[in-house]
Design an enzyme around this catalytic site. Sequence first.
Site, mmCIF file in Angstrom:
data_model
loop_
_atom_site.group_PDB
_atom_site.id
_atom_site.type_symbol
_atom_site.label_atom_id
_atom_site.label_comp_id
_atom_site.label_asym_id
_atom_site.label_seq_id
_atom_site.Cartn_x
_atom_site.Cartn_y
_atom_site.Cartn_z
ATOM 1 N N HIS A 366 0.801 -1.224 0.000
ATOM 2 C CA HIS A 366 0.000 0.000 0.000
ATOM 3 C C HIS A 366 0.830 1.268 0.000
ATOM 4 O O HIS A 366 0.419 2.286 -0.548
ATOM 5 C CB HIS A 366 -0.993 -0.018 1.164
ATOM 6 C CG HIS A 366 -2.207 -0.815 0.834
ATOM 7 N ND1 HIS A 366 -2.464 -2.050 1.398
ATOM 8 C CD2 HIS A 366 -3.185 -0.605 -0.061
ATOM 9 C CE1 HIS A 366 -3.568 -2.533 0.871
ATOM 10 N NE2 HIS A 366 -4.024 -1.692 -0.009
ATOM 11 N N ARG A 473 -10.113 5.579 -2.483
ATOM 12 C CA ARG A 473 -9.763 4.785 -1.298
ATOM 13 C C ARG A 473 -10.003 5.633 -0.049
ATOM 14 O O ARG A 473 -9.131 6.398 0.363
ATOM 15 C CB ARG A 473 -8.297 4.357 -1.365
ATOM 16 C CG ARG A 473 -7.982 3.345 -2.469
ATOM 17 C CD ARG A 473 -6.508 2.973 -2.428
ATOM 18 N NE ARG A 473 -6.189 1.785 -3.180
ATOM 19 C CZ ARG A 473 -5.627 1.770 -4.390
ATOM 20 N NH1 ARG A 473 -5.343 2.906 -4.998
ATOM 21 N NH2 ARG A 473 -5.365 0.623 -4.981
ATOM 22 N N ARG A 509 -14.955 3.720 -2.200
ATOM 23 C CA ARG A 509 -14.782 2.417 -1.585
ATOM 24 C C ARG A 509 -14.794 2.623 -0.064
ATOM 25 O O ARG A 509 -14.044 3.461 0.441
ATOM 26 C CB ARG A 509 -13.435 1.833 -2.032
ATOM 27 C CG ARG A 509 -13.272 0.381 -1.718
ATOM 28 C CD ARG A 509 -12.219 -0.074 -0.786
ATOM 29 N NE ARG A 509 -10.928 0.529 -0.736
ATOM 30 C CZ ARG A 509 -9.822 -0.001 -1.257
ATOM 31 N NH1 ARG A 509 -9.874 -1.093 -1.982
ATOM 32 N NH2 ARG A 509 -8.676 0.569 -1.047
ATOM 33 N N GLU A 610 -12.031 -9.363 -5.117
ATOM 34 C CA GLU A 610 -10.606 -9.497 -4.807
ATOM 35 C C GLU A 610 -10.301 -10.713 -3.949
ATOM 36 O O GLU A 610 -9.154 -10.956 -3.589
ATOM 37 C CB GLU A 610 -10.020 -8.208 -4.213
ATOM 38 C CG GLU A 610 -10.884 -7.495 -3.200
ATOM 39 C CD GLU A 610 -10.305 -6.145 -2.752
ATOM 40 O OE1 GLU A 610 -9.232 -5.741 -3.211
ATOM 41 O OE2 GLU A 610 -10.955 -5.503 -1.912
ATOM 42 N N ASN A 633 -4.876 -6.287 -7.301
ATOM 43 C CA ASN A 633 -3.748 -6.386 -6.366
ATOM 44 C C ASN A 633 -4.000 -7.485 -5.349
ATOM 45 O O ASN A 633 -3.155 -8.346 -5.113
ATOM 46 C CB ASN A 633 -3.553 -5.071 -5.608
ATOM 47 C CG ASN A 633 -3.344 -3.899 -6.527
ATOM 48 O OD1 ASN A 633 -2.883 -4.074 -7.650
ATOM 49 N ND2 ASN A 633 -3.696 -2.711 -6.077
ATOM 50 N N ASP A 634 -5.181 -7.428 -4.744
ATOM 51 C CA ASP A 634 -5.499 -8.457 -3.766
ATOM 52 C C ASP A 634 -5.848 -9.769 -4.451
ATOM 53 O O ASP A 634 -5.425 -10.834 -4.014
ATOM 54 C CB ASP A 634 -6.655 -8.000 -2.863
ATOM 55 C CG ASP A 634 -6.141 -7.142 -1.715
ATOM 56 O OD1 ASP A 634 -5.153 -7.562 -1.087
ATOM 57 O OD2 ASP A 634 -6.699 -6.066 -1.466
ATOM 58 N N ARG A 644 1.439 -9.674 -1.233
ATOM 59 C CA ARG A 644 1.742 -8.534 -2.110
ATOM 60 C C ARG A 644 2.787 -7.608 -1.513
ATOM 61 O O ARG A 644 3.372 -6.785 -2.212
ATOM 62 C CB ARG A 644 0.462 -7.749 -2.435
ATOM 63 C CG ARG A 644 -0.180 -7.063 -1.245
ATOM 64 C CD ARG A 644 -1.590 -6.594 -1.559
ATOM 65 N NE ARG A 644 -1.653 -5.191 -1.934
ATOM 66 C CZ ARG A 644 -2.783 -4.524 -2.153
ATOM 67 N NH1 ARG A 644 -3.958 -5.137 -2.075
ATOM 68 N NH2 ARG A 644 -2.767 -3.263 -2.473
ATOM 69 N N CYS A 681 -9.790 -2.195 -11.150
ATOM 70 C CA CYS A 681 -9.215 -1.030 -10.457
ATOM 71 C C CYS A 681 -7.862 -1.326 -9.795
ATOM 72 O O CYS A 681 -7.350 -0.504 -9.046
ATOM 73 C CB CYS A 681 -10.185 -0.441 -9.449
ATOM 74 S SG CYS A 681 -10.591 -1.539 -8.103
HETATM 75 C C1 PEP Z 1 -6.793 -4.079 -5.121
HETATM 76 O O1 PEP Z 1 -6.679 -4.880 -4.210
HETATM 77 O O2 PEP Z 1 -6.477 -4.339 -6.309
HETATM 78 C C2 PEP Z 1 -7.332 -2.740 -4.871
HETATM 79 C C3 PEP Z 1 -7.617 -1.928 -5.865
HETATM 80 O O3 PEP Z 1 -7.464 -2.341 -3.580
HETATM 81 P P1 PEP Z 1 -6.212 -1.980 -2.661
HETATM 82 O O4 PEP Z 1 -5.002 -1.932 -3.528
HETATM 83 O O5 PEP Z 1 -6.516 -0.689 -2.021
HETATM 84 O O6 PEP Z 1 -6.178 -3.116 -1.695
HETATM 85 MG MG MG Z 2 -7.628 -4.504 -2.353
#
Ligand code: PEP
Ligand code: MG
Length: 755
Positions: A366, A473, A509, A610, A633-634, A644, A681
């Site tokens: 993050h 976010r 979100r 996710e 990402n998740d 990650r 996203c």
């Molecule tokens: C993700 O997980 O891809 C996402 C967009 O949310 P974050 O990166 O804030 O966990």
């Molecule tokens: Mg996420």
Amino acid sequence: MAAVSAAREILRRLHEVMAAKSGAEAKLNQVVQIVAQQLTSEVASIYLLRDGMLELYATKGLAQEAVHVTRLSMGQGLVGTIAATREVLNLAEAKAHPDFAHRPETGEDDYHSFAGVPIVRREMAIGVLGVQHREPRDYDDVEIEALQTVAMVLSELIHGAGLVDDAQVAQARAASSGPLRLAGMKLVDGLGRGTAVFHQPRVIIEHTVADDTEVERQRVYSAFAKMREQIDSMMGQAEFSAGGDHHEVLDTYKMFAYDEGWSRRINEAIDTGLTAEAAIERVQARTRARMRSIDDPYLRERLTDLDDLSNRLLRIVSGQLGSAAKSGLRGDTILIARNLGPAELLEYDKRFLRGVVLEEGSLTAHVIIVARAMGVPVLGRVAELFAQVSDGDELIVDAANGALLVRPAAGMIASYETMRVLKARQAEKYAEVKDLPAISRDGRRVTVMMNAGLADDAQAVDMTGADGIGLFRTEFQFLVSATLPRRERQQALYRTVLEAAGSRPVVFRTVDIGGDKAVPYLQGDGEAEENPAMGWRALRLALGRPGLMKVQARALLEGAAGRTLNVMFPMVSEPWEFSEAKALVESQRVLLARQGHALPEVVRYGAMIEVPAIIETLDTLLPMTDFVSVGTNDLTQFLFAADRANPRLADRYDWLSPAILRALRRIVRAAAAANVPATICGEMGGRPLEALALLALGVETLSITPAGVGPIKAMVRSADLGALSEQMAVWLDTPGLTVRPALLAAATAQGVDLG
Ligand code: PEP
Ligand code: MG
């Protein structure tokens, strides 16, 4: 004990010299007398950095005519070598050393042995203290240590008298430690130039000689107690829970913190008459010297930990606490850290932040997303970062090429400038397409939205030409606050964002806290977690704390009064979580309506995809939703079971592997069949080739990092998506490891603009 009393005697006499009213030169003359006498050496000399040269400044034993006449450049002769390497020389036969430079005016021909130590300030040699003997002899450890102690005191004296200032130090550093290129991994693309600032600044020691040894002993004693307390409490914290890498480091810290040997050595140094700070550093210098001579990587690592801990102890004892963010940035800065949390990065003033360089770090952590949102290039996994870079060094971060240029030479700076101009030109090119729609060559309209999280980002919608904000976010506001943000503040932020977006849609979100986005005021919610990313985070935490969620729901509903409100829930793992969250927001809508508050015209509810489990239950979930958005990402971290935030896994799996693309295809197809819009996203959508793959899978909307909007629009406008979609279908149905090479070849053949 004899050694201690000799050292104590030297310090006692130096103390008198320091306290005397005489001028700086006179004091240096007295110091060489004391050193010569105490070490029974025939010669004692001090060289000081003047205009980039080491000038003989005071001597007992060498010809007085040579004072201010004999000058050596950095790296020249024995004295220059000591200054350049900041290492001790201890030689029975000085002339036998390859770097020996003969200086006849000093009259040193009669002397055989030589020992010299650097006088250091801000990790830079500002001078050299040396002794010589007629008879060829090796100096013993006690003598070398005595010289080093005197050198510390000299550093204070010289700086206090203004004989060498910090600007000179910086200049000399640039001149002496030549340019260097360190390799790293691109975490956020970009190019930046600035001065190195350490996130955890090194303590500058201003007083070396103690007025009262007992007082100093007490200071060290309580600093040790405090440090042990800190480490014990860190070990109890969730993010350091048993098993992880951090925990291993903490174990080592704990071992050293309670190590009798270490505290005893510091106490012995205090016995000689040093202040607590000087004593800690004296012992630290010894550790560093050992570090340099050890080859075993494991032992070196442990000594690095001890070095880290010494810095911590120094910060506690000197009261110089807090990160560099606390004292504020002044000019163009490249921030240096082992690792950073998202909240820590957000504390920095982004007007001055030109880049971040981490010894660790990984692509989808993050903190990297925050850096991307701040528009700051980040280079990660730079080995030897702390050994090679000093506070105040000039740096260029060239993330695209995975390079950190340390103390760049003029040629490197020139090529940096060229690159900067090229980038600016490229940016102009993107500026031309920014207000044009992203329509592919074969006529497909793609919606390119941007991700945001800071109030400032919202202003970027116009600048980037994004079609809206596809992921706001909301937890960023929580991360930068010391306490839970009140409803009024939340609402004000949401309204500002909606106003900045104008007629373009914004998707909020709800808070995704937990995992690597821990906030202190929400801890204590549960026990320490072994796997916080898979733990009590996001929607789970929100549903478990309906009070928090209700406040946010009201803030969102009020903030979007008179408009469309798009709310999206993170980490939906089972459909009931979505319906429960939706019911919770709905209950607040009813409540506010009853109280006569203005409300949004429309409320649309979305789920983030996710967690892999939800893919299996899309048939139940999709009919409940107004839209879905895939957080790659998740999703990819869970599909591959690859943390990650773990640097070792950072480039292990390819986003263009069939495992990911097939999973995404399933989602896209299911959503299309259910007539539910699906967006991507995650960071994946912000990279031209990956985005191209997504579009070839049938994705119509991307929400990406602001800096990606121009390049992605340019990519879309140069692509024939129909042709690529057909090819993608074939690739995904054929066994293979990754579609990357095939896709790249096809895109190149089409002349797609990949940036
Ligand atoms: C993700 O997980 O891809 C996402 C967009 O949310 P974050 O990166 O804030 O966990
Ligand atoms: Mg996420």
